[in-house]
Design an enzyme around this catalytic site. Structure first.
Site, PDB file in Angstrom:
ATOM      1  CE  LYS A 155      60.014   9.395 -38.368  1.00 44.01           C
ATOM      2  NZ  LYS A 155      60.615  10.439 -37.963  1.00 44.01           N
ATOM      3  NE  ARG A 193      59.065  11.596 -31.649  1.00 43.76           N
ATOM      4  CZ  ARG A 193      58.008  11.152 -32.519  1.00 43.76           C
ATOM      5  NH1 ARG A 193      58.255  10.210 -33.374  1.00 43.76           N
ATOM      6  NH2 ARG A 193      56.857  11.491 -32.306  1.00 43.76           N
TER       7      ARG A 193
END
Ligand code: HH2
Length: 299
Positions: free
Chosen positions: A239, A273
């Site tokens: 991210k 995840r």
């Protein structure tokens, strides 16, 4: 005589993690953390956009992820990166349903559908998904009712606003208290609808209505969320905070993602995840071993 103190008691201020998650056909012990492999069948996801479009590519991705140690596959048909264009439900279904049907026929691992639309989730469940991963935490009233009615499991993620507006909602007086409180509201709404607590996993929403620095705090203080009594899922893989704070381009964020996964597992996350399955599998198994090691005194 007083009994001897254990050498490594848990820090008193951190509530105990919940390491059990009920799926429709099995109960997972999350002390060995579970790995959720991301399978985005989108043209525009921030990291894997365009890679797994088409049934063959999605199948190859799933096969490889399972060989490398994934425990579940998260299928997404709409990017939720800041400012991503909305996708209508027909298009989202066209992307995800054939993939879900194929993967459900081929594999026995749980499949989750990453969507915020009840109409997509309903068809996805009919096509084989047994988990709804909703980045809005069941904001749409029909979504909670659908989860309750069908008996699937659910991930409730923390976010403010929508993917289009969330980065305008990054003002917190007390980040951890507010994320915990807002997740608790979502959790209580789900419980009121009759969704059993055991089927609910909670997610602090790394990158969703958070500043880059907030994401580090969430990872460091994740253990506070154990007071909500549900297993925790964390998605930090590749991210943008890793770019904003440390200067890494998406393709150079593997080690940063692993560091985030290690921090999450040390703090008691039960599901991680990720895009990078093989490296993360190795990393989280060792990290959980360190987290749960007990000291031995002889003599
Ligand atoms: N992050 C993304 C999407 N879905 N679901 C949960 N529960 N937690 C997350 O942190 C999370 C999520 C965004 O990542 P990605 O799917 O890789 O990208 P995009 O939204 O661009 O498809």
């Amino acid at each position: 005589m007083t009994s001897p103190q254990p050498l490594n008691p848990p820090p008193p201020q951190i509530p105990q993690p919940t390491y059990e998650w009920h799926l429709p056909d099995r109960v997972w012990d999350l002390r060995r953390p579970r790995l959720m492999a991301i399978v985005n069948v989108t043209p525009d996801s921030f990291y894997d956009g365009g890679r797994y479009q088409g049934l063959d590519a999605a199948l190859a991705r799933a096969e490889q992820a399972l060989e490398q140690g994934a425990d579940l596959l998260d299928i997404g048909g709409e990017s939720t990166r800041p400012g991503a264009p909305a996708v209508d439900s027909d298009e989202e279904c066209r992307r995800v349903l054939p993939v879900l049907e194929l993967l459900a026929r081929r594999f026995s691992v749980p499949l989750s559908i990453d969507t915020l639309k009840p109409s997509v989730a309903e068809k996805a469940i009919q096509s084989g998904a047994c988990i709804v991963n909703d980045v809005t935490g069941l904001e749409h009233p029909d979504m909670g009712a659908l989860v309750a009615r069908t008996g699937v499991s659910v991930v409730l993620m923390h976010m403010r606003g929508t993917p289009a507006t969330m980065q305008q909602h990054t003002h917190y007086q007390d980040l951890m208290a507010e994320v915990t409180g807002e997740l608790e509201l979502r959790l209580n709404a789900a419980l009121r609808l009759g969704i059993p607590r055991g089927r609910i996993a909670l997610d602090p929403g790394i990158g969703f209505a958070k500043t880059a620095a907030d994401n580090l705090v969430l990872l460091r203080r994740l253990g506070m969320l154990h007071c909500l009594g549900c297993p925790l899922l964390v998605g930090a893989s590749r991210k943008s905070f890793l770019g904003k704070l440390f200067g890494f381009a998406p393709e150079d964020r593997l080690e940063g993602s692993l560091a985030a996964a290690a921090a999450a597992v040390m703090a008691g996350a039960g599901i991680v995840r990720v895009h990078d399955v093989e490296a993360t599998r190795r990393l989280i198994d060792v990290t959980a071993g360190i987290r749960d090691a007990s000291e031995r005194v002889t003599g």
